[in-house]
Design an enzyme around this catalytic site. Structure first.
Site, mmCIF file in Angstrom:
data_model
loop_
_atom_site.group_PDB
_atom_site.id
_atom_site.type_symbol
_atom_site.label_atom_id
_atom_site.label_comp_id
_atom_site.label_asym_id
_atom_site.label_seq_id
_atom_site.Cartn_x
_atom_site.Cartn_y
_atom_site.Cartn_z
ATOM 1 N N ARG A 1 -7.273 -3.206 9.861
ATOM 2 C CA ARG A 1 -6.311 -4.090 10.536
ATOM 3 C C ARG A 1 -6.932 -4.744 11.783
ATOM 4 O O ARG A 1 -6.543 -5.843 12.173
ATOM 5 C CB ARG A 1 -5.014 -3.352 10.862
ATOM 6 C CG ARG A 1 -4.353 -2.793 9.611
ATOM 7 C CD ARG A 1 -2.867 -2.658 9.652
ATOM 8 N NE ARG A 1 -2.424 -1.886 8.490
ATOM 9 C CZ ARG A 1 -2.200 -2.388 7.268
ATOM 10 N NH1 ARG A 1 -2.359 -3.674 7.033
ATOM 11 N NH2 ARG A 1 -1.817 -1.610 6.262
ATOM 12 N N LYS B 1 0.835 -1.209 0.000
ATOM 13 C CA LYS B 1 0.000 0.000 0.000
ATOM 14 C C LYS B 1 0.867 1.256 0.000
ATOM 15 O O LYS B 1 0.614 2.190 -0.765
ATOM 16 C CB LYS B 1 -0.927 -0.037 1.225
ATOM 17 C CG LYS B 1 -1.811 1.186 1.401
ATOM 18 C CD LYS B 1 -2.995 0.888 2.277
ATOM 19 C CE LYS B 1 -2.711 0.864 3.761
ATOM 20 N NZ LYS B 1 -2.498 2.190 4.370
ATOM 21 N N SER B 2 1.885 1.287 0.858
ATOM 22 C CA SER B 2 2.733 2.487 0.951
ATOM 23 C C SER B 2 3.448 2.760 -0.370
ATOM 24 O O SER B 2 3.517 3.909 -0.828
ATOM 25 C CB SER B 2 3.784 2.297 2.051
ATOM 26 O OG SER B 2 3.173 2.173 3.296
ATOM 27 N N LYS C 1 -4.230 5.855 14.935
ATOM 28 C CA LYS C 1 -4.384 5.256 13.607
ATOM 29 C C LYS C 1 -5.859 5.337 13.209
ATOM 30 O O LYS C 1 -6.596 6.158 13.749
ATOM 31 C CB LYS C 1 -3.841 3.822 13.619
ATOM 32 C CG LYS C 1 -2.347 3.738 13.961
ATOM 33 C CD LYS C 1 -1.480 4.398 12.898
ATOM 34 C CE LYS C 1 -0.010 4.274 13.210
ATOM 35 N NZ LYS C 1 0.833 5.018 12.261
ATOM 36 N N SER D 1 7.847 8.927 12.047
ATOM 37 C CA SER D 1 6.672 8.809 11.180
ATOM 38 C C SER D 1 7.076 9.004 9.732
ATOM 39 O O SER D 1 7.577 10.060 9.348
ATOM 40 C CB SER D 1 5.621 9.854 11.570
ATOM 41 O OG SER D 1 4.721 10.047 10.495
ATOM 42 N N GLY E 1 -4.705 7.961 5.667
ATOM 43 C CA GLY E 1 -3.785 8.906 6.305
ATOM 44 C C GLY E 1 -2.594 9.215 5.411
ATOM 45 O O GLY E 1 -2.109 10.351 5.371
ATOM 46 N N ASP F 1 2.261 -1.138 11.916
ATOM 47 C CA ASP F 1 0.904 -1.538 11.515
ATOM 48 C C ASP F 1 0.573 -2.978 11.885
ATOM 49 O O ASP F 1 -0.559 -3.431 11.686
ATOM 50 C CB ASP F 1 0.727 -1.321 10.009
ATOM 51 C CG ASP F 1 0.822 0.160 9.648
ATOM 52 O OD1 ASP F 1 0.597 0.998 10.548
ATOM 53 O OD2 ASP F 1 1.137 0.469 8.489
ATOM 54 N N GLN G 1 5.021 9.316 7.364
ATOM 55 C CA GLN G 1 4.117 10.287 6.738
ATOM 56 C C GLN G 1 4.614 11.708 6.974
ATOM 57 O O GLN G 1 4.566 12.543 6.071
ATOM 58 C CB GLN G 1 2.690 10.087 7.272
ATOM 59 C CG GLN G 1 2.136 8.738 6.822
ATOM 60 C CD GLN G 1 0.753 8.418 7.354
ATOM 61 O OE1 GLN G 1 0.207 9.180 8.158
ATOM 62 N NE2 GLN G 1 0.188 7.312 6.921
ATOM 63 N N ARG H 1 -8.119 12.225 12.764
ATOM 64 C CA ARG H 1 -6.683 11.931 12.962
ATOM 65 C C ARG H 1 -5.853 13.223 12.937
ATOM 66 O O ARG H 1 -6.166 14.158 12.204
ATOM 67 C CB ARG H 1 -6.213 10.929 11.895
ATOM 68 C CG ARG H 1 -6.872 9.574 12.107
ATOM 69 C CD ARG H 1 -6.514 8.575 11.044
ATOM 70 N NE ARG H 1 -5.118 8.182 11.090
ATOM 71 C CZ ARG H 1 -4.575 7.345 10.200
ATOM 72 N NH1 ARG H 1 -5.301 6.856 9.207
ATOM 73 N NH2 ARG H 1 -3.303 7.021 10.307
HETATM 74 O O1 SPQ Z 1 -2.427 5.505 5.434
HETATM 75 P P1 SPQ Z 1 -2.857 5.178 6.834
HETATM 76 O O2 SPQ Z 1 -4.344 5.251 6.945
HETATM 77 O O3 SPQ Z 1 -2.167 6.017 7.869
HETATM 78 O O4 SPQ Z 1 -2.443 3.653 7.059
HETATM 79 C C1 SPQ Z 1 -1.693 2.938 8.064
HETATM 80 C C2 SPQ Z 1 -2.231 1.461 7.972
HETATM 81 O O5 SPQ Z 1 -2.392 0.771 8.978
HETATM 82 O O6 SPQ Z 1 -2.409 1.013 6.836
HETATM 83 C C3 SPQ Z 1 -1.823 3.479 9.479
HETATM 84 F F1 SPQ Z 1 -2.990 3.586 9.910
HETATM 85 O O7 SPQ Z 1 -0.304 2.846 7.703
HETATM 86 C C4 SPQ Z 1 0.618 3.948 7.735
HETATM 87 C C5 SPQ Z 1 1.694 3.641 8.757
HETATM 88 O O8 SPQ Z 1 1.172 3.461 10.037
HETATM 89 C C6 SPQ Z 1 1.208 4.064 6.354
HETATM 90 C C7 SPQ Z 1 2.481 4.853 6.321
HETATM 91 C C8 SPQ Z 1 3.033 5.292 5.015
HETATM 92 O O9 SPQ Z 1 2.690 4.713 3.963
HETATM 93 O O10 SPQ Z 1 3.856 6.228 5.020
HETATM 94 C C9 SPQ Z 1 3.197 5.141 7.458
HETATM 95 C C10 SPQ Z 1 2.757 4.760 8.818
HETATM 96 O O11 SPQ Z 1 2.188 5.893 9.463
HETATM 97 P P2 SPQ Z 1 3.105 6.955 10.272
HETATM 98 O O12 SPQ Z 1 2.086 7.831 10.955
HETATM 99 O O13 SPQ Z 1 3.886 6.131 11.240
HETATM 100 O O14 SPQ Z 1 3.921 7.676 9.331
#
Ligand code: SPQ
Length: 430
Positions: free
Chosen positions: A390, A23-24, A344, A169, A96, A317, A171, A124
């Site tokens: 999840r 997904k990422s 999350k 993070s 997110g 995750d 993100q 969020r």
């Molecule tokens: O995209 P989203 O909704 O935040 O998805 C999640 C998941 O469980 O699929 C978290 F809820 O994954 C994030 C992950 O926790 C995906 C991600 C990324 O692709 O950069 C990074 C992680 O979040 P963070 O807040 O740690 O950067």
């Protein structure tokens, strides 16, 4: 979306399988493919709802993205200045990653835009990206003093920063790096522990000058990104459900092919091995700049461990399904340093504690994790997903070890990251 599933305990899980694309990486392929010059072809793209939110957003900003046969995606990239002002609010759905990474990108565009999402996403926290982007000169407005979507951007010139993030993070890091693309000069992000580095790897793969160093990463602004072929590996976060299933159901042996094993994501393998899990990595290789392997997982007697520190962002995750493994292990498991789980799609600490307790597990929440007693005999009950993919899938894996049927409410959310989860689960149950 709401849908109810009944899952019964399982005979051994056996055979070979593949899980859908990461997904990422799929999100980032659309974003960087749109910002590159020329065509980007994405194979193995995850056709889940979250990635479709990203895809629709870039189409709404004037990028032509077509779907060929076998789900292959073709993006006609227009370069760093090729995005157009969207005619409407960009709806990021439940994702997110979409809203936070796009915030970085939109902050540096020469147009106005608004991003929002579903009722879960609108709860969020967004300050984590709004704060550093504002330091770069971005003009952003949002509910809750700028912390909650919808967020509005009046894009403009940004200046590079050297930012030390209080949390690990991907993100936050990626939002700043994407904003840094439009800046003159070097943007640096430092983080307490290394979070997933797919953005860095893909930026380098598309031709950016990006330099990771101990504790952070620097990016030189205004690079020329070139369209590339991206082959997306299977998502280790999806494979994790089947890894735990094969470990806890006696007599199981599963070969999960083509899984991304990037060290910033493979904490689940380290954790399950430390618990006594028999997991072999076969045919390790690199595909489109990402490490990939086949995983051979055999049923094992698991024992409790203590989990904290740098491994936490590498498995962030996977904690819902790790809590299932821990409940089925002998002895106590303590999870620390995982406060991020509380923000999350839902509060994943509270959700797993309440729902696993209904199934007979003995576990308690702590502010930054859980303490799980282990060794409980799980039984059937009705549990909630709270709209979190999840949580729904973790409850399904717990059900494989329950003495009677488990009813899981609101399971439609699994389509956000793992659209064929239920069919795959059926296909490997003997
Ligand atoms: O995209 P989203 O909704 O935040 O998805 C999640 C998941 O469980 O699929 C978290 F809820 O994954 C994030 C992950 O926790 C995906 C991600 C990324 O692709 O950069 C990074 C992680 O979040 P963070 O807040 O740690 O950067």
């Amino acid at each position: 979306m709401s849908e109810t599933r009944i899952v019964t305990s399982s005979a051994p899980l056996r055979g070979e399988m593949t899980v859908p694309g990461d997904k990422s990486i799929s999100h980032r392929s659309i974003m960087l493919g749109s910002l590159a010059l020329g065509t980007t072809v994405v194979r193995g793209f995850l056709h889940g709802e979250d990635n479709h939110s990203t895809l629709r957003a870039f189409r709404a900003m004037g990028i032509e993205i077509s779907e060929e046969k076998d789900g292959v995606i073709c993006i006609a990239g227009k370069g760093l200045n090729g995005l157009q002002e969207p005619g409407d609010v960009l709806d990021c759905g439940n994702s997110g990653t979409t809203i936070r990474l796009m915030s970085g990108l939109l902050a540096g565009q020469k147009f106005f835009s608004v991003v929002t999402g579903d009722r879960y996403l609108r709860k969020r926290p967004m300050k984590r990206v709004v704060t550093p982007l504002t330091q770069m000169g971005a003009r952003i407005w949002g509910r809750g003093g700028g912390d909650l979507a919808p967020l509005a951007f009046q894009g403009g010139e940004l200046k590079p920063i050297d930012y030390t993030s209080p949390i690990a993070s991907a993100q936050v890091k990626s939002a700043i790096l994407l904003a840094g693309l439009s800046c003159d000069g070097e943007t640096t992000v430092r983080e307490p522990h290394l979070s997933r580095d797919h953005s860095e790897r893909m930026l380098a793969y598309f031709g950016a000058d990006i330099r990771p160093f101990a504790g952070g990463v620097s990016l030189l602004g205004r690079p020329r990104l070139e369209g590339r072929e991206v082959v997306v590996p299977g998502d280790i976060s999806s494979a994790a459900f089947f890894m735990v299933a094969a470990l806890i159901v006696p007599g199981s042996e599963l070969l999960i092919r083509n899984v991304g094993v990037n060290p910033t994501r493979s904490g689940i393998i380290d954790i399950l091995r430390a618990m006594g899990g028999n997991i072999e990595l076969l045919d390790e290789r690199t595909v489109s700049g990402e490490p990939v392997a086949d995983l051979l997982v055999r049923a094992s007697s698991l024992h409790g461990i203590e989990i904290g520190g740098a491994v936490v962002p590498r498995a962030i995750d996977e904690f819902p399904v790790i809590s299932v493994a821990a409940a089925c292990a002998s002895g106590q498991t303590i999870i620390r340093d995982a406060r991020e789980l509380r923000v999350k799609e839902t509060d994943r600490i509270a959700a797993m504690v309440t729902e696993m307790s209904k199934l007979g597990a003995i576990l308690e929440a702590t502010p930054d994790g859980m303490i799980i007693a282990g060794g409980a005999q799980l039984h059937g009950a009705a549990v909630e997903s709270f709209g979190d993919h999840r949580i729904a899938m973790s409850c399904a894996i717990a059900a494989l070890q329950a003495g009677s049927a488990v009813t899981i409410y609101d399971t439609g959310c699994t389509a956000t990251s793992f659209p064929n989860f239920w069919d795959l689960l059926e296909s490997v149950r003997q």
